[in-house]
Each structure stands twice: as structure tokens, then as C-alpha cells.
Design a protein around this motif. Structure first.
Motif, PDB file in Angstrom:
ATOM      1  N   THR A  70      -9.476   4.842  -7.875  1.00 44.01           N
ATOM      2  CA  THR A  70      -9.763   5.113  -6.467  1.00 44.01           C
ATOM      3  C   THR A  70     -10.735   4.089  -5.891  1.00 44.01           C
ATOM      4  O   THR A  70     -10.532   3.570  -4.791  1.00 44.01           O
ATOM      5  N   ALA A  71     -11.798   3.784  -6.648  1.00 50.62           N
ATOM      6  CA  ALA A  71     -12.801   2.825  -6.170  1.00 50.62           C
ATOM      7  C   ALA A  71     -12.191   1.439  -5.990  1.00 50.62           C
ATOM      8  O   ALA A  71     -12.410   0.766  -4.975  1.00 50.62           O
ATOM      9  N   THR A 110      -8.997   0.609  -5.656  1.00 47.05           N
ATOM     10  CA  THR A 110      -7.994   0.602  -4.585  1.00 47.05           C
ATOM     11  C   THR A 110      -8.665   0.500  -3.221  1.00 47.05           C
ATOM     12  O   THR A 110      -8.196  -0.221  -2.332  1.00 47.05           O
ATOM     13  N   GLY A 111      -9.777   1.227  -3.049  1.00 48.73           N
ATOM     14  CA  GLY A 111     -10.509   1.151  -1.788  1.00 48.73           C
ATOM     15  C   GLY A 111     -11.020  -0.252  -1.506  1.00 48.73           C
ATOM     16  O   GLY A 111     -10.951  -0.737  -0.365  1.00 48.73           O
ATOM     17  N   THR A 129      -8.016  -2.504  -0.599  1.00 47.21           N
ATOM     18  CA  THR A 129      -7.546  -2.188   0.753  1.00 47.21           C
ATOM     19  C   THR A 129      -8.467  -2.775   1.813  1.00 47.21           C
ATOM     20  O   THR A 129      -8.017  -3.213   2.881  1.00 47.21           O
ATOM     21  N   ALA A 130      -9.766  -2.789   1.502  1.00 49.51           N
ATOM     22  CA  ALA A 130     -10.742  -3.334   2.457  1.00 49.51           C
ATOM     23  C   ALA A 130     -10.788  -4.858   2.437  1.00 49.51           C
ATOM     24  O   ALA A 130     -11.564  -5.465   3.179  1.00 49.51           O
TER      25      ALA A 130
END
Length: 525
Positions: free
Chosen positions: A159-160, A162-163, A166-167
């Protein structure tokens, strides 16, 4: 495994594990007074499950990794059955056998002990009886908790990362996140084991890089002592690996963490495939930027340089700064000439090049060859060099000197006659003025001398003045460079003299204006 984009989002099974050694330290096991009577060198075997079995052919019921608990009640008095029992466990790749002493076996049976020792199977006897159900419950609960913790960690990391992807985050924040979750240094390398990026506590990373050649060979083989790696690649091609260096948790969790990190790095590279900066370029840029800035002592950067593939032992270093040069083109020239070195873009059109030459090579000749080849491909590129250094600690000062030389001639490179390699002795007054550019007295002097031209209406005249003085007050050359006739140039020079209140034919006044203009350009740069 080679991680590809298709694996992103795939839920991989996590095999929870405890070692035999860890199981023997559990409070419930210690209550049984365990004693290792065979296979003491194999206690780091992983326990995947706990199984209670008395049957002589217990091996057919196992799938590997089990710690088998028995009282031996069906084996008492039959030495053949005892030996076969141990052999059956060995064939099934059991992790260990635990025998509870009691009525069947009041003492460790020699036949089982010898058989276990021959095949390297850990054999443990319990001198005090206690319910096997308690041990089974304790181990199974710990394994389930371990599996849940591993899956939770995996998803948190996914999750970390991927975030961050994405950013649009660069590579370093991703590695920092992996290092934070793994609690150990993280290293990304190419297939030649050259370090492309690192993350983790600086001192720990430096310890790893200091002996990287040996560590890289170790990391390329087994995953002992917490050295866990995952391959990086996609579309059938491997191009690197990520290594967790000294991971303290269990191997299965570490392997899962490394695989999650590898998936993210592959995705990050694929999504950023059109970027001008490859990871190799970023690595060189980080190293050279730190060297130029001087914020990090050169001695501390030595492990990074060595791990990046730059020869550093008994070498001659030539610091260069190239203005308006293509980093990829400069790197290509290095490879073409067979010169060891690294290239990195700094800022404002400047690219640093650090050559690392053998002590018996002629640094001046090789530097000149490099500059000639670059200029033959790039035209009026400015190549500035500092004197060669034989001590690594002197490299940062050399890079700053080369940058100073390049900056000093950058504004007037088009009108100056420069050698292929510009050095400090070639910049003369320009170099001195640039060093003094931030002095308030110099700034006031420049503004006072050029006051009549420091406005929007005076920009064209200021450009003519710059060329006229840079060419040694050569009117023909100035007119040619500005594409105007001689009479038109004369009119512009008269306007300049009127605005400034000076006579440019007077050497002292012209010199004063020239110094002021050099200071002004240095301040603007």
C-alpha cells in the motif's frame, strides 16, 4: 524468481516458520526439560507444522518441515522399527523428532540417536512429561500469528509503495520505505553488482558498501544470515536485483518483503521508462552532487564510489565540468575511449565528469583526448578541468575548481578563444571576479559603473559592450558577431559611452567597465 508486471497484485502464499531452535526456547517446551541428543548442528531447520505420530511408517503422512512428537510406545523393544522410524522421518524431510521419555523409553534409545545423527535429523528428548497438545497449540498459534504478521507487513508495504508510485515519487522514497519496514540496509544493484541506490541508516549502509564486492558474492548465492534478494526484470529480461542486507526477521517474511519491493521497483521503472534519468545516472548524480557540495566528507563517500564501480585504489582522479554537454554523449565518449569514470548532470547546463586513471597513465594526454573527442562531436562545448588529484579527499575541491572555471567562461564562451581544456590559469581576471561576485563592494561597483545600461532599454547595448570587451575591443569582430555594419556599430558604441560617461578608447576606463561587466554577469549567473 524474476518479478514482472503480471505478478503485481498476486497473493503469494506465506509459509509461516519457526526454527527448531526457537521452538526449544518456548516456555512450555522448557518445562519438559528438553535435551538435544542428535543433530545439534541442524537446529536452524524451519518448522512448518507440529505433528503427533506413533506409527512406524509416519513418513507417509508428512509433507516436509514437520516437528514430529512421539512417546515411542509402538517402537519399544524393536530396534529395527526404531531405526526405520528415524529413516522414515528423514526421507519425508521432517524438521525434527521429539521423544517424550517415560514408560516406553526411560532413557534416550541409542538406536534412534545413532540413526538420527547419521542422517542429520535433530532429535530431542523431554525428561519431564507434559501434554503434547500444549506444545502443538503453542507452536501452531505462533505460526498462525507469524503468517498473519507477514501478510499484514506485505500489504502495508504494498500500500505504501503503491501510494508513492501513484504520486510520482522518485526511486529513493520507495527504497526508504522498504528500509523502514525491513529494519536493515537495502541495496539495488545492476547485474554486474554495481550499486545503483541504497537506503537505510547511513552508518549501516556504509558498513555494507565498505566490503561490497565480498557481500555481493554472498548475496548472489544463499540467503543465510538475513541476506535476502529478489530479481528485478520484466518482459523476459533481468536487469538488476534488490538485496535486504542483514534482515533480522524470519526468512519467509523477509523474502516476501523483498518480492513486494521488487514488484514496486519494476512497476516504478516501467511507468518512468520515458524519463531521461536512468537509475544508473541517478546514482552517479547523487554521488557527484554530494562530492561537489562538500556536505558529506569525501571519506564517507568512498564506499559509495567503490560500490558504484569507480576504481578508487591507487588512482589519479581528473575532475571535469562540461558546459552544455549531453551526459549520455559524454558517457558514450568515456566508453569509446576506454576511460573509467562517472558522469552526472549537475545544474544550469553543467555536467560533472570524474575520470579515474591508473597512476602510470598520462592524465594530461588522456584528458586532452577526451576533450578533443567531445568537442569534435559537440562543437563549442566548454570543458573545464582541475589539476589531477591522487588523493580521494582532494576530489571535492577539484570538482568545485572545475565548476568555477566553467562558470567563469560560460557567459562569453562564444566570443573567447578557448583551449580544448580550460583550466584555472586560463580564466585570469574572470576567475577572480567570479570568486568575489558576492562581495557587497563589488556589487556596488558593478551597479555604479554600468548604471546607464542596467535597464530594459539598455539590454541590447549591454550585449554589444560585452562582446566588444570580450574580443579585446575588436570592432570588426564585434560587428560580425552582432550582424551589423561598422557604422552601425560605431553609433552603438557612442551611445554606450554617452550613457556610461566613459571613453572606451581609454585603457583604464575600458578596464574598469570590463571588470564591472564581468562582476555583473557573475552575479546574474
Amino acid at each position: 524468481m524474476t518479478t514482472t508486471l503480471e505478478t503485481w497484485g498476486t497473493a503469494e502464499p506465506v509459509e509461516p516458520t519457526l526454527s527448531v531452535r526457537q521452538v526449544l526456547t518456548l516456555e512450555r517446551v522448557l518445562a519438559g526439560e528438553p535435551e538435544v541428543v542428535a543433530g545439534a548442528g541442524q537446529l536452524d531447520r524451519l518448522v512448518r507444522w507440529v505433528h503427533v505420530a506413533e506409527a512406524a511408517d509416519v513418513g507417509v503422512m508428512l509433507s516436509g518441515g514437520e516437528m514430529v512428537l512421539t512417546t515411542g510406545v509402538l517402537l519399544a523393544g524393536d530396534e529395527g522399527a526404531q531405526a526405520e522410524y528415524v529413516q522414515s522421518l528423514h526421507r519425508a524431510e521432517a524438521a525434527a523428532v521429539v521423544l517424550g521419555l517415560g514408560r516406553a523409553f526411560p532413557a534416550p534409545p541409542d538406536v534412534m540417536r545413532r540413526a538420527a545423527e547419521r542422517c542429520g535429523l535433530p532429535m530431542v528428548v523431554l525428561h519431564r512429561p507434559f501434554p503434547f497438545a500444549e506444545l502443538t497449540e503453542e507452536v501452531q498459534a505462533r505460526l498462525v500469528r507469524s503468517k498473519f504478521a507477514a501478510v499484514s507487513l506485505s500489504e502495508a508495504v504494498r500500500t505504501a509503495l503503491t501510494g508513492l508510485i501513484t504520486a510520482g515519487a522518485p526511486l529513493q522514497p520507495l527504497l526508504d520505505e522498504v528500509a523502514q519496514h525491513s529494519g536493515c540496509p537495502v541495496v539495488v544493484t545492476n547485474l554486474a553488482h554495481r550499486v545503483l541506490a541504497t537506503a537505510g541508516e547511513r552508518s549501516a549502509v556504509d558498513d555494507v558498501l565498505r566490503d561490497w564486492e565480498r557481500i555481493a558474492r554472498q548475496a548472489g548465492g544463499s540467503e543465510g544470515d538475513g541476506w535476502i534478494r529478489a530479481e528485478l526484470g520484466g518482459r523476459g529480461e533481468r536487469w538488476g536485483r534488490i538485496v535486504l542486507c542483514g534482515y533480522r526477521g524470519d526468512t519467509a517474511t523477509g523474502r516476501l518483503l523483498a518480492d513486494r519491493a521488487a514488484e514496486s521497483l519494476v512497476l516504478h521503472r516501467m511507468l518512468g521508462g520515458t524519463s531521461a534519468h536512468t537509475w544508473e545516472e541517478q546514482s552517479a548524480q547523487s554521488l557527484l552532487t554530494d562530492l561537489v557540495s562538500g556536505v558529506v566528507p569525501a571519506r564517507q563517500l568512498l564506499p559509495r564510489a567503490r560500490a558504484a564501480g569507480l576504481p578508487v585504489n591507487r588512482r589519479t582522479f581528473v575532475p571535469l565540468v562540461v558546459r552544455d554537454g549531453d551526459p549520455a554523449g559524454l558517457d558514450r565518449v568515456l566508453r569509446m575511449l576506454g576511460l573509467p569514470g562517472i558522469v552526472a548532470e549537475l545544474a544550469d547546463g553543467a555536467t560533472a565528469v570524474l575520470l579515474s586513471l591508473a597512476r602510470d597513465q598520462d592524465a594530461s594526454v588522456l584528458t586532452a583526448n577526451f576533450a578533443a573527442r567531445v568537442r569534435s562531436e559537440s562543437g563549442r562545448t566548454v570543458i573545464a578541468a582541475a589539476d589531477a588529484r591522487t588523493a580521494w579527499d582532494d576530489v571535492p575541491a577539484g570538482l568545485r575548481e572545475a565548476q568555477h572555471v566553467a562558470d567563469a567562461v560560460a557567459d562569453s564562451a562564444a566570443v573567447l578563444v578557448l583551449p580544448d581544456v580550460v583550466r584555472l590559469k586560463d580564466v585570469h581576471l574572470r576567475g577572480l571576479v567570479r570568486l568575489l561576485r558576492d562581495d557587497p563592494h563589488v556589487q556596488s561597483f558593478a551597479e555604479r559603473e554600468l548604471d546607464g545600461l542596467l535597464c530594459a532599454a539598455g539590454e541590447d547595448l549591454l550585449a554589444v559592450l560585452r562582446t566588444y570587451l570580450a574580443t579585446g575591443r575588436n570592432k570588426s569582430r564585434t560587428a560580425q558577431l552582432h550582424h551589423v555594419s561598422r557604422p552601425a556599430l560605431y553609433r552603438r558604441l557612442e551611445a554606450i559611452q554617452t550613457r556610461l560617461g566613459v571613453d572606451l578608447d581609454d585603457f583604464e576606463q575600458a578596464a574598469s567597465v570590463h571588470i564591472a561587466l564581468l562582476a555583473h554577469d557573475a552575479q546574474q549567473g
